[in-house]
Scaffold this active site. Sequence first.
Site, PDB file in Angstrom:
ATOM      1  N   LEU A   1      36.434  44.401  42.772  1.00 52.66           N
ATOM      2  CA  LEU A   1      37.388  44.089  41.706  1.00 52.66           C
ATOM      3  C   LEU A   1      38.383  43.109  42.317  1.00 52.66           C
ATOM      4  O   LEU A   1      38.978  43.405  43.345  1.00 52.66           O
ATOM      5  CB  LEU A   1      38.099  45.396  41.325  1.00 52.66           C
ATOM      6  CG  LEU A   1      38.802  45.555  39.985  1.00 52.66           C
ATOM      7  CD1 LEU A   1      39.353  46.948  39.837  1.00 52.66           C
ATOM      8  CD2 LEU A   1      39.825  44.523  39.719  1.00 52.66           C
ATOM      9  N   SER A   2      38.566  41.954  41.714  1.00 51.90           N
ATOM     10  CA  SER A   2      39.445  40.931  42.289  1.00 51.90           C
ATOM     11  C   SER A   2      40.880  41.432  42.418  1.00 51.90           C
ATOM     12  O   SER A   2      41.303  42.321  41.689  1.00 51.90           O
ATOM     13  CB  SER A   2      39.469  39.682  41.404  1.00 51.90           C
ATOM     14  OG  SER A   2      38.174  39.263  41.102  1.00 51.90           O
ATOM     15  N   GLN A   3      41.634  40.804  43.336  1.00 53.67           N
ATOM     16  CA  GLN A   3      43.033  41.212  43.482  1.00 53.67           C
ATOM     17  C   GLN A   3      43.814  40.788  42.224  1.00 53.67           C
ATOM     18  O   GLN A   3      43.472  39.777  41.582  1.00 53.67           O
ATOM     19  CB  GLN A   3      43.639  40.614  44.747  1.00 53.67           C
ATOM     20  CG  GLN A   3      43.938  39.145  44.676  1.00 53.67           C
ATOM     21  CD  GLN A   3      44.552  38.653  45.973  1.00 53.67           C
ATOM     22  OE1 GLN A   3      43.884  38.038  46.778  1.00 53.67           O
ATOM     23  NE2 GLN A   3      45.834  38.913  46.163  1.00 53.67           N
TER      24      GLN A   3
ATOM     25  N   ARG B   1      45.115  49.765  35.781  1.00 51.38           N
ATOM     26  CA  ARG B   1      44.077  49.284  36.710  1.00 51.38           C
ATOM     27  C   ARG B   1      43.406  50.441  37.454  1.00 51.38           C
ATOM     28  O   ARG B   1      42.254  50.327  37.875  1.00 51.38           O
ATOM     29  CB  ARG B   1      44.696  48.286  37.703  1.00 51.38           C
ATOM     30  CG  ARG B   1      43.678  47.542  38.586  1.00 51.38           C
ATOM     31  CD  ARG B   1      44.343  46.397  39.332  1.00 51.38           C
ATOM     32  NE  ARG B   1      43.437  45.606  40.158  1.00 51.38           N
ATOM     33  CZ  ARG B   1      43.350  45.703  41.482  1.00 51.38           C
ATOM     34  NH1 ARG B   1      44.110  46.559  42.137  1.00 51.38           N
ATOM     35  NH2 ARG B   1      42.520  44.930  42.161  1.00 51.38           N
TER      36      ARG B   1
END
Length: 210
Positions: free
Chosen positions: A59-61, A33
């Site tokens: 960026l989503s969790q 990531r």
Amino acid sequence: MTSQRTRERLVQRLREEGVSDARVLEVIRSLPRHLFVDEALAHRAYEDTALPIGHNQTLSQPYTVARMSQLLLAGGPLDKVLEIGTGSGYQTAVLARLVERVFSVERIQHLQERARERLQTLDLRNVVLRWGDGHEGWAALAPYHGILVTAAAREVPRALLEQLAPGGRLVMPFGEQTQQLLLITREGSHFSHQLLEPVRFVPLLEGVVG
Ligand code: SAH
């Protein structure tokens, strides 16, 4: 900071929060990531938190990425998946490791180009990216067995419903100020709707940014 140990800790946390699909957890464990954010933020890449990617987007969790992937996969193996909102390309990469083919649409050209570089670096060849307005879906390649929208809207774009294959599943954040995950399943010409837990996403916007 980007070590295997920090990744293990993240996976353990997701498991405790209810992510149970072993395939999804394995992809989160193995996918780097930190490559999807600026270097200055790389040390936070394995925290369970959303991170900025520029252009006022995030960026989503990891929990949300895992949860949405798990919901999409729960109906069985997926051949073609359409994603709306490529952003950094992280969710795209997660999907690419879980399904046969991913088609992803992003309205901001610069984000799309950077996502393309990252996906190439990871040698993910089952992904096709497109610069465009996701409200229209991607009709030429429809129908899709899964559709994942990673920006929130108060209405489900009609084109996306039309492009969902019978038996297919659509997952998206639904709402504006308050949002909930929405799962739509298509049985023939009938669509069933299920509202799930609260989420927080940037809005689905009209038009493209070049
Ligand atoms: N899934 C992404 C993050 C999503 S942020 C990731 O993992 O990084 C939401 C993204 O949706 C942003 O990149 C935003 O530009 C994009 N977006 C918003 N409205 C859109 C639209 N109508 N069509 C395509 N992309 C859109």
